[in-house]
Scaffold this motif. Structure first.
Motif, PDB file in Angstrom:
ATOM      1  N   SER A  71      15.862  -2.329 -71.543  1.00 30.13           N
ATOM      2  CA  SER A  71      15.018  -1.758 -72.614  1.00 30.13           C
ATOM      3  C   SER A  71      14.319  -3.084 -73.210  1.00 30.13           C
ATOM      4  CB  SER A  71      15.629  -1.014 -73.382  1.00 30.13           C
ATOM      5  OG  SER A  71      16.146   0.135 -72.819  1.00 30.13           O
ATOM      6  N   VAL A  72      15.210  -3.853 -73.416  1.00 31.00           N
ATOM      7  CA  VAL A  72      14.619  -5.131 -74.204  1.00 31.00           C
ATOM      8  C   VAL A  72      13.971  -6.340 -73.675  1.00 31.00           C
ATOM      9  CG1 VAL A  72      15.077  -6.759 -76.148  1.00 31.00           C
ATOM     10  CG2 VAL A  72      16.206  -4.712 -76.251  1.00 31.00           C
ATOM     11  N   PHE A  73      14.648  -6.609 -72.502  1.00 28.92           N
ATOM     12  CA  PHE A  73      14.327  -7.761 -71.774  1.00 28.92           C
ATOM     13  C   PHE A  73      13.462  -7.321 -70.568  1.00 28.92           C
ATOM     14  CE2 PHE A  73      17.751  -9.208 -74.372  1.00 28.92           C
ATOM     15  CZ  PHE A  73      17.038 -10.179 -75.137  1.00 28.92           C
ATOM     16  N   GLY A  74      13.638  -6.154 -69.944  1.00 27.57           N
ATOM     17  CA  GLY A  74      13.149  -5.680 -68.821  1.00 27.57           C
ATOM     18  C   GLY A  74      13.905  -5.212 -67.679  1.00 27.57           C
ATOM     19  N   LYS A  75      13.600  -4.781 -66.695  1.00 22.44           N
ATOM     20  CA  LYS A  75      14.155  -4.500 -65.319  1.00 22.44           C
ATOM     21  C   LYS A  75      14.863  -5.567 -64.850  1.00 22.44           C
ATOM     22  CE  LYS A  75      14.437  -1.315 -61.478  1.00 22.44           C
ATOM     23  NZ  LYS A  75      13.705  -0.528 -60.751  1.00 22.44           N
ATOM     24  N   PRO A  76      14.267  -6.504 -64.603  1.00 25.29           N
ATOM     25  CA  PRO A  76      14.762  -7.908 -63.727  1.00 25.29           C
ATOM     26  C   PRO A  76      16.002  -8.307 -64.392  1.00 25.29           C
ATOM     27  CG  PRO A  76      12.335  -8.201 -63.762  1.00 25.29           C
ATOM     28  CD  PRO A  76      12.676  -6.994 -64.606  1.00 25.29           C
ATOM     29  N   ALA A  77      15.949  -8.369 -65.722  1.00 24.36           N
ATOM     30  CA  ALA A  77      17.318  -8.938 -66.705  1.00 24.36           C
ATOM     31  C   ALA A  77      18.325  -8.101 -66.389  1.00 24.36           C
ATOM     32  CB  ALA A  77      16.900  -9.008 -68.087  1.00 24.36           C
ATOM     33  N   SER A  78      18.107  -6.770 -66.373  1.00 26.55           N
ATOM     34  CA  SER A  78      19.079  -5.718 -66.451  1.00 26.55           C
ATOM     35  C   SER A  78      19.706  -5.814 -64.916  1.00 26.55           C
ATOM     36  CB  SER A  78      18.825  -4.407 -66.663  1.00 26.55           C
ATOM     37  OG  SER A  78      17.800  -3.804 -65.830  1.00 26.55           O
ATOM     38  N   LEU A  79      18.972  -6.195 -63.930  1.00 31.91           N
ATOM     39  CA  LEU A  79      19.408  -6.055 -62.520  1.00 31.91           C
ATOM     40  C   LEU A  79      20.180  -7.289 -62.426  1.00 31.91           C
ATOM     41  CD1 LEU A  79      16.213  -4.895 -60.460  1.00 31.91           C
ATOM     42  CD2 LEU A  79      18.519  -3.765 -60.939  1.00 31.91           C
ATOM     43  N   GLY A  80      19.575  -8.628 -63.042  1.00 28.69           N
ATOM     44  CA  GLY A  80      20.342  -9.938 -62.808  1.00 28.69           C
ATOM     45  C   GLY A  80      21.832  -9.686 -63.498  1.00 28.69           C
ATOM     46  N   LEU A  81      21.763  -8.784 -64.604  1.00 28.94           N
ATOM     47  CA  LEU A  81      23.104  -8.904 -65.478  1.00 28.94           C
ATOM     48  C   LEU A  81      24.103  -7.982 -64.537  1.00 28.94           C
ATOM     49  CD1 LEU A  81      24.987  -9.458 -67.799  1.00 28.94           C
ATOM     50  CD2 LEU A  81      23.824  -7.551 -68.859  1.00 28.94           C
ATOM     51  N   ARG A  82      23.494  -6.835 -63.945  1.00 30.69           N
ATOM     52  CA  ARG A  82      24.172  -6.167 -63.067  1.00 30.69           C
ATOM     53  C   ARG A  82      24.802  -6.945 -61.899  1.00 30.69           C
ATOM     54  NH1 ARG A  82      23.153  -4.160 -58.378  1.00 30.69           N
ATOM     55  NH2 ARG A  82      24.262  -2.258 -57.315  1.00 30.69           N
ATOM     56  N   ARG A  83      24.083  -7.639 -61.332  1.00 30.40           N
ATOM     57  CA  ARG A  83      24.606  -8.480 -60.150  1.00 30.40           C
ATOM     58  C   ARG A  83      25.748  -9.272 -60.380  1.00 30.40           C
ATOM     59  NH1 ARG A  83      24.029  -9.146 -54.835  1.00 30.40           N
ATOM     60  NH2 ARG A  83      24.629 -11.199 -54.055  1.00 30.40           N
ATOM     61  N   LEU A  84      25.675  -9.851 -61.719  1.00 33.93           N
ATOM     62  CA  LEU A  84      26.531 -11.017 -61.957  1.00 33.93           C
ATOM     63  C   LEU A  84      27.799 -10.220 -62.379  1.00 33.93           C
ATOM     64  CD1 LEU A  84      24.524 -13.419 -64.320  1.00 33.93           C
ATOM     65  CD2 LEU A  84      25.906 -13.983 -62.361  1.00 33.93           C
ATOM     66  N   LEU A  85      27.776  -9.111 -63.013  1.00 38.93           N
ATOM     67  CA  LEU A  85      28.732  -8.497 -63.378  1.00 38.93           C
ATOM     68  C   LEU A  85      29.550  -7.962 -62.344  1.00 38.93           C
ATOM     69  CD1 LEU A  85      30.512  -7.579 -65.974  1.00 38.93           C
ATOM     70  CD2 LEU A  85      29.482  -5.325 -66.242  1.00 38.93           C
ATOM     71  N   LEU A  86      28.873  -7.257 -61.451  1.00 42.33           N
ATOM     72  CA  LEU A  86      29.656  -6.703 -60.057  1.00 42.33           C
ATOM     73  C   LEU A  86      30.066  -7.947 -59.419  1.00 42.33           C
ATOM     74  CD1 LEU A  86      26.909  -4.200 -58.640  1.00 42.33           C
ATOM     75  CD2 LEU A  86      29.012  -3.696 -59.844  1.00 42.33           C
TER      76      LEU A  86
END
Length: 255
Positions: A157-172
């Motif tokens: 919501s704050v930084f945009g979809k690419p940021a959330s997708l990047g964080l998701r991949r790192l966490l997974l």
């Protein structure tokens, strides 16, 4: 009457079902009916994401649900190849026959080169991603996996979809990667069809990537590209043709 295509259960890599794997399924739609068996995703508790035994049990249950009896065909890419192999061993122990077991560019956990254990990893990445990866590992080690997981929608919501997708991949990547710690690879009483990337960023890897110690036979097929580029547009058609040829015989024997 048109004969149904052989069914193949496909387990994706550490990031889950990504465009390249979807493209491969589409390219091979004339050869097999792929059933995707994904792993627990970011909507599940972190303890579940990093529970390898639970991931394998979930895959085996899914296979039984779709194919309650008879011979089964299984394939897996990268992290998914580890799950596929473990699931195939479990199915054999349960008395199920496994026809095709295809592994895409995944190293056996027991593999060592020059006396050093070689872990499964993506191709070398840039400094920004490396720093983010280290930060993610430290947060997980510090017991902050759950707050980090729950923060992903807010990051988007704050930084945009690419940021959330990047964080998701790192966490997974780091949670699923940690799930393999302590896992002991079993033995598969059959043949593995191993698709190995032609470009490897670690020198001295054996052609079988260490799997010969864990099965009756390894049939190796070298694909064009590196670990992350096997199914990109520039390599897809050529690699799909190699894969189609390699799986035709075990699939026809299993039908």
């Amino acid at each position: 009457m048109t004969r149904a295509l052989p069914r193949v259960f496909l387990l994706p890599g550490i990031g889950g079902d990504e465009p390249g794997l979807a493209n491969l399924r589409s390219e091979l739609a004339d050869s097999a009916d792929f059933v995707l068996v994904d792993h627990p995703d970011i909507d599940r508790p972190s303890a579940e994401i990093r529970d390898f035994a639970g991931i394998v049990a979930r895959a085996v249950a899914r296979i039984h649900d779709v194919e309650p009896s008879g011979k089964v065909n299984i394939a897996g890419y990268s992290f998914g190849a580890q799950v596929a192999f473990a699931a195939a061993c479990e199915l054999q122990e349960q008395g199920r026959e496994v026809g095709l077991l295809a592994l895409f560019d995944s190293r056996a956990l027991s593999l060592s080169v020059a006396g050093r254990r070689v872990s499964n990893s993506d191709e070398a990445s840039g400094p920004v991603r490396t720093i983010a990866d280290v930060a993610s590992r430290l947060l997980i080690a510090g017991g902050l996996a759950e707050p980090l997981r729950r923060a992903i929608p807010a990051v988007g919501s704050v930084f945009g979809k690419p940021a959330s997708l990047g964080l998701r991949r790192l966490l997974l990547q780091n949670l699923r990667g940690r799930s393999l710690a302590g896992h002991r690879t079993g033995h598969f009483d059959g043949t593995i069809v191993l698709f190995r990337a032609g470009e490897q960023h670690i020198a001295g890897l054996p052609h079988d990537l260490g799997w010969s110690a864990h099965c009756a036979e390894v049939r190796g097929v070298e694909l064009r590209g590196g670990h992350n580029s096997l199914f990109r547009a520039e390599n897809l058609a050529e690699n799909a043709a190699l894969i189609r040829s390699a799986i035709a015989r075990p699939l026809s024997a299993g039908s």
